[in-house]
Design an enzyme around this catalytic site. Structure first.
Site, mmCIF file in Angstrom:
data_model
loop_
_atom_site.group_PDB
_atom_site.id
_atom_site.type_symbol
_atom_site.label_atom_id
_atom_site.label_comp_id
_atom_site.label_asym_id
_atom_site.label_seq_id
_atom_site.Cartn_x
_atom_site.Cartn_y
_atom_site.Cartn_z
ATOM 1 N N LYS A 16 0.858 -1.192 0.000
ATOM 2 C CA LYS A 16 0.000 0.000 0.000
ATOM 3 C C LYS A 16 0.890 1.237 0.000
ATOM 4 O O LYS A 16 1.806 1.351 0.819
ATOM 5 C CB LYS A 16 -0.882 0.024 1.253
ATOM 6 C CG LYS A 16 -2.064 -0.935 1.167
ATOM 7 C CD LYS A 16 -2.798 -1.002 2.479
ATOM 8 C CE LYS A 16 -3.546 0.262 2.797
ATOM 9 N NZ LYS A 16 -4.150 0.198 4.156
HETATM 10 C C1 E4P Z 1 -7.362 1.382 4.447
HETATM 11 O O1 E4P Z 1 -6.604 1.413 3.494
HETATM 12 C C2 E4P Z 1 -7.234 2.363 5.537
HETATM 13 O O2 E4P Z 1 -6.037 2.060 6.181
HETATM 14 C C3 E4P Z 1 -8.330 2.310 6.547
HETATM 15 O O3 E4P Z 1 -9.499 1.735 6.039
HETATM 16 C C4 E4P Z 1 -8.566 3.635 7.216
HETATM 17 O O4 E4P Z 1 -9.644 3.478 8.078
HETATM 18 P P1 E4P Z 1 -9.961 4.502 9.264
HETATM 19 O O5 E4P Z 1 -10.479 5.748 8.658
HETATM 20 O O6 E4P Z 1 -10.991 3.783 10.085
HETATM 21 O O7 E4P Z 1 -8.682 4.709 10.028
#
Ligand code: E4P
Length: 227
Positions: free
Chosen positions: A86
């Site tokens: 990512k």
């Molecule tokens: C996914 O790529 C993100 O890391 C994640 O869904 C962020 O979620 P949050 O807004 O609950 O921290």
């Protein structure tokens, strides 16, 4: 729909891998830090639990393209299996996406808040883009609408990139994204449970149990003699 678990918690990973049709696991630095574990031990144990075929998305903590690529290669080598790095969207991030395409390493471009960012990431060669629905809802409005526009843009341009909607706080947000035809969602263990639960389901099941008990008591179908 691909359902991913957004967590670094091993108990959550074990539970969701056993009880839900899990396509894989996504983590981010916040989720990893929450577990207070040695990093390699944690990500390798997640891989061990889900096996080699399910996707594991691990976020880079580098910000410069060459370093992102170096970290992505190390992560892929150490974590193995169906792996995606990512990368938060940025100039250096996009450069890294283009370099990683040469290395045949899967990439999810994350921290997406606009369709324009998503289209740029997909054009650079991202396999997935991760728009943040709840974080968008919290600030300006309709995160599911952003997801819908990304799906439409990708369809229109025939992009070979999937929309992995992320950052959810309730089932309605997931439902709205599903209506738009997004390819995948990544959600917490609590949201998996909330998605399958409904008070009317509990009422229906209680009724079935009561009616069965009234005639057969504790006996189940397995207890009946076959004639
Ligand atoms: C996914 O790529 C993100 O890391 C994640 O869904 C962020 O979620 P949050 O807004 O609950 O921290």
């Amino acid at each position: 729909m691909k359902y991913m678990l957004d967590s670094g918690n091993l108990a959550d990973v074990k539970h969701c891998n056993e009880f839900y049709p899990l396509a894989g696991v996504t983590t981010n630095p916040t989720l990893v830090a929450k577990e207070k574990m040695e990093f390699w031990e944690l990500v390798k144990e997640i891989r061990n639990i889900i096996g080699p075929d399910k996707m594991l998305h691990v976020q880079t903590v580098q910000t410069e393209a060459e370093k992102i690529v170096e970290e992505a290669k190390l992560l892929k080598y150490q974590v193995g299996g169906n792996f995606f790095v990512k990368i938060p969207i940025s100039e250096e991030g996009l450069k890294a996406v283009m370099m990683l395409k040469e290395e045949d390493i899967g990439v999810t471009v994350t921290a997406i808040f606009t369709p324009a960012q998503a289209l740029l990431a997909a054009t650079a060669g991202a396999d997935f883009v991760a728009p943040y629905v709840n974080r968008f809802d919290n600030v300006v409005g309709d995160g599911a609408r952003v997801v819908e526009e990304i799906v439409q843009e990708f369809d229109r341009y025939g992009m070979n990139c999937q929309v992995l909607a992320a950052s959810f706080k309730n089932v309605e947000q997931i439902h709205k994204c599903a209506l738009s035809g997004c390819h995948a969602v990544t959600i917490s263990a609590d949201l998996f449970k909330n998605t399958l639960s409904h008070p009317m389901t509990d009422v229906a099941v209680a009724g079935f149990e009561k009616d069965w008990d009234s005639l057969y008591g504790d006996q189940t179908i397995l207890d009946f003699e076959i004639k």
